[in-house]
Design a protein around this motif. Sequence first.
Motif, PDB file in Angstrom:
ATOM      1  N   UNK A 140     -26.112 -46.637  -5.767  1.00  0.00           N
ATOM      2  CA  UNK A 140     -26.758 -46.499  -4.432  1.00  0.00           C
ATOM      3  C   UNK A 140     -25.891 -45.602  -3.530  1.00  0.00           C
ATOM      4  N   UNK A 144     -28.116 -42.811  -1.762  1.00  0.00           N
ATOM      5  CA  UNK A 144     -28.003 -42.549  -0.312  1.00  0.00           C
ATOM      6  C   UNK A 144     -27.860 -41.202   0.075  1.00  0.00           C
ATOM      7  N   UNK A 147     -30.126 -38.717  -0.544  1.00  0.00           N
ATOM      8  CA  UNK A 147     -31.534 -38.625   0.267  1.00  0.00           C
ATOM      9  C   UNK A 147     -31.128 -37.910   1.491  1.00  0.00           C
ATOM     10  N   UNK A 148     -29.779 -38.070   2.049  1.00  0.00           N
ATOM     11  CA  UNK A 148     -29.555 -37.365   3.145  1.00  0.00           C
ATOM     12  C   UNK A 148     -29.340 -35.827   2.809  1.00  0.00           C
ATOM     13  N   UNK A 151     -32.678 -34.113   3.044  1.00  0.00           N
ATOM     14  CA  UNK A 151     -33.209 -33.979   4.387  1.00  0.00           C
ATOM     15  C   UNK A 151     -32.243 -33.203   5.084  1.00  0.00           C
ATOM     16  N   UNK A 154     -33.142 -30.141   8.565  1.00  0.00           N
ATOM     17  CA  UNK A 154     -34.088 -31.169   9.531  1.00  0.00           C
ATOM     18  C   UNK A 154     -34.990 -30.572  10.011  1.00  0.00           C
ATOM     19  N   UNK A 160     -38.477 -32.186   5.091  1.00  0.00           N
ATOM     20  CA  UNK A 160     -38.571 -33.547   5.673  1.00  0.00           C
ATOM     21  C   UNK A 160     -39.606 -34.298   4.537  1.00  0.00           C
ATOM     22  N   UNK A 161     -40.590 -33.581   4.214  1.00  0.00           N
ATOM     23  CA  UNK A 161     -41.464 -34.150   3.387  1.00  0.00           C
ATOM     24  C   UNK A 161     -40.915 -34.631   1.842  1.00  0.00           C
ATOM     25  N   UNK A 163     -37.850 -35.383   1.402  1.00  0.00           N
ATOM     26  CA  UNK A 163     -36.814 -36.241   1.513  1.00  0.00           C
ATOM     27  C   UNK A 163     -37.524 -37.601   1.757  1.00  0.00           C
ATOM     28  N   UNK A 164     -38.618 -37.524   2.480  1.00  0.00           N
ATOM     29  CA  UNK A 164     -39.495 -39.024   2.631  1.00  0.00           C
ATOM     30  C   UNK A 164     -40.117 -39.442   1.290  1.00  0.00           C
ATOM     31  N   UNK A 165     -40.508 -38.363   0.512  1.00  0.00           N
ATOM     32  CA  UNK A 165     -41.086 -38.730  -0.741  1.00  0.00           C
ATOM     33  C   UNK A 165     -39.839 -39.401  -1.649  1.00  0.00           C
ATOM     34  N   UNK A 167     -36.839 -40.839  -0.763  1.00  0.00           N
ATOM     35  CA  UNK A 167     -36.579 -42.121  -0.262  1.00  0.00           C
ATOM     36  C   UNK A 167     -37.528 -43.137  -0.688  1.00  0.00           C
ATOM     37  N   UNK A 170     -37.435 -43.442  -4.172  1.00  0.00           N
ATOM     38  CA  UNK A 170     -36.045 -44.289  -4.634  1.00  0.00           C
ATOM     39  C   UNK A 170     -36.023 -45.531  -4.365  1.00  0.00           C
ATOM     40  N   UNK A 241     -38.361 -29.019  -1.601  1.00  0.00           N
ATOM     41  CA  UNK A 241     -37.919 -29.167  -0.472  1.00  0.00           C
ATOM     42  C   UNK A 241     -36.569 -28.985  -0.065  1.00  0.00           C
TER      43      UNK A 241
ATOM     44  N   UNK B  72     -26.794 -52.851   1.237  1.00  0.00           N
ATOM     45  CA  UNK B  72     -27.060 -51.662   0.770  1.00  0.00           C
ATOM     46  C   UNK B  72     -28.653 -51.612   1.229  1.00  0.00           C
ATOM     47  N   UNK B  79     -31.328 -44.953   6.390  1.00  0.00           N
ATOM     48  CA  UNK B  79     -31.427 -43.542   6.159  1.00  0.00           C
ATOM     49  C   UNK B  79     -32.997 -43.342   6.286  1.00  0.00           C
ATOM     50  N   UNK B  83     -34.639 -40.225   8.348  1.00  0.00           N
ATOM     51  CA  UNK B  83     -35.489 -39.216   7.732  1.00  0.00           C
ATOM     52  C   UNK B  83     -37.002 -39.194   8.387  1.00  0.00           C
ATOM     53  N   UNK B  86     -36.693 -37.486  11.777  1.00  0.00           N
ATOM     54  CA  UNK B  86     -36.937 -36.109  11.607  1.00  0.00           C
ATOM     55  C   UNK B  86     -38.210 -35.625  11.279  1.00  0.00           C
ATOM     56  N   UNK B  87     -39.090 -36.269  10.224  1.00  0.00           N
ATOM     57  CA  UNK B  87     -40.246 -35.734   9.850  1.00  0.00           C
ATOM     58  C   UNK B  87     -41.340 -35.985  10.922  1.00  0.00           C
ATOM     59  N   UNK B  90     -41.147 -32.870  13.456  1.00  0.00           N
ATOM     60  CA  UNK B  90     -41.783 -31.718  12.977  1.00  0.00           C
ATOM     61  C   UNK B  90     -43.547 -32.012  13.087  1.00  0.00           C
ATOM     62  N   UNK B  99     -48.711 -36.080   4.253  1.00  0.00           N
ATOM     63  CA  UNK B  99     -47.373 -35.621   3.564  1.00  0.00           C
ATOM     64  C   UNK B  99     -48.037 -34.631   2.407  1.00  0.00           C
ATOM     65  N   UNK B 102     -46.424 -30.108   0.156  1.00  0.00           N
ATOM     66  CA  UNK B 102     -45.985 -29.777  -1.176  1.00  0.00           C
ATOM     67  C   UNK B 102     -46.875 -30.159  -2.370  1.00  0.00           C
TER      68      UNK B 102
END
Lengths: 487, 104
Positions: A140, A144, A147-148, A151, A154, A160-161, A163-165, A167, A170, A241, B72, B79, B83, B86-87, B90, B99, B102
């Motif tokens: 983890x 983690x 993931x950051x 992203x 920013x 962004x997209x 990273x969102x997918x 996380x 994940x 991304x 965790x 997190x 994210x 941030x998304x 935008x 989304x 991509x």
Amino acid sequence: MDLKTLLSFEWGMMAPEFTILIVAVILSLIDLFGKDSIKKYIPSFAVAGIGLALIFLLFQYGHEEVSILYDTYIFDSFAFSFKFILLIGTLLIFFMVLSKQKDEEITDRGEYVYLLLSALLGTMMMASSGDLITLFVGLELLSLSSYIMVAMRKRNKRANEGAMKYIINGGIATAFTLFGMSYIYGISGTTKLVDISREMSSALGTTEPIATVGFIILFVGLAFKISSVPFHMWTPDVYEGAATPVSAFLSVVSKAAGFVIIIRLFVTIFNTGVEGNETLYSSMIGFVAILAILSMLIGNIIALRQRNMKRLIAYSSIGHAGYILIPIVSLSAMTLENVWFYLLAYSFMTIGAFMVIYILEQSEKSEDISIFTGLFQRSPVLAISMTIFLLSLAGIPGTAGFIGKFNIFVGAISADPAQYILVGVMAVATVISYLYYFNILIQMFIRQPEFEGRRTVNKMQAVPLIACITGTIVLGIFPFIALNFFS
Amino acid sequence: MSSVPLQAYLIVALILFCIGLFGALTKRNTIIVLICIELMLNAVNLNLVAFSKFGASANITGQVFSLFTITIAAAEVAVGMAILIAFYRNKRTVNIDEMNTLKE
């Protein structure tokens, strides 16, 4: 636990991990409180820290097996050799980060650096953990941080997209992994890998269905980290991304860590049986083999129609994950060696290919395959280095990729029982991969350039390129150097 | 001791896990997806605690493990929310089906 037992542990074995941890903490403090004149040296400090950790690790070469903290931390030759790959890979990626002096999109460069370091720390803990809990925490820590890192750009919509997918996929994969682990804990009553394998080696009896379900769920969850089927869909989106060094990190270090955890768990837990008895692993081998076949075919076939270079490499990395699963299916004495060698070769060639893409992406502001058109006229150096990496990825003799594939091939045929189907699929997949790798060669050497002007490689960019080229060619011509080092 | 057998806990956990997985794969709103992932992780906790109390060899390790899992999971959702913010800045939306920039 009193002070005496605490001091009796051989803490020196953890020196590489402590180095990375201390460097990461110091760098985050410098980033918070330091002056700007110091801050610009943060990536260089990190490189020095990784170099120091690598030196500490090399001092442990040939050290006998040690387990400290009640078997939660194990040092053995397996942990040593895989930590070597992880450190080398991260070092090369840091050279990639260093090669770009100014970054408009990533303003918080310090964070980027210490997140890379903490992800590295997670992978190293995974390599030498002997307990499900430490294994999970290491996993983890890696997830983690990644993931950051994905992203990090920013203001970029694609980042962004991606990273969102990443996380969401994940998180689901983590839940799967944990669910599998909870079943394994349930039937063995312990989280220590040594004890679990002892429990598993005795007759499972009525708990065998639970063990089988646990095995499948755990494997599906861990397939996320190595980006093999069924958790492969995030790979192209996230690679596209993320910033290119982060994509390189995900495709090399994160994937190597995924294989480390899979080998550690499945080969030690499930593959211990009473002599003559079928182990749980050997009865589940068909399942892993199917995943390997699907990864090889899906990765290489979908890569054929990609025009974005990072997506292309992403799909090819799904295919490579399939190749590396083959030795895990055909378990023999050579398995560890083959996986290790392939991962080392894969790190050099993939980081090299990403480095070339990174340089071109900065000058042409595009990731399309057309950045390679007429590259041989514009920059012979870049064209030739990319040729070496592509030949190695395709597995042409004389390169590290060939030796890696050849070892896997021989290992699978000589295993008992021989895996002819897997070997056949691997050959087909390799031939398919020639199509898209050689298409890039055609773009570089035959097509007329779509972009004007010559491209030069500056000093900082040359460092990772030269390192990767040396690695790819030396391992291809003298593979025994690495193989002797391993054994 | 209670008379509820181990199997009952395991079945509840399995149902929770499946609900979470279903939600995570089908819902449009990203926040609900993140909550569904939490549901899956809580199913794991239930499993661990049940095994730790009623398992074949009951011991405290499962409860320790579940403490790690809870911590965790909290970090992961933090997190995830960062994210997502941030998304949202935008694109002004939290819907998963938007989304889609991509694509191959």
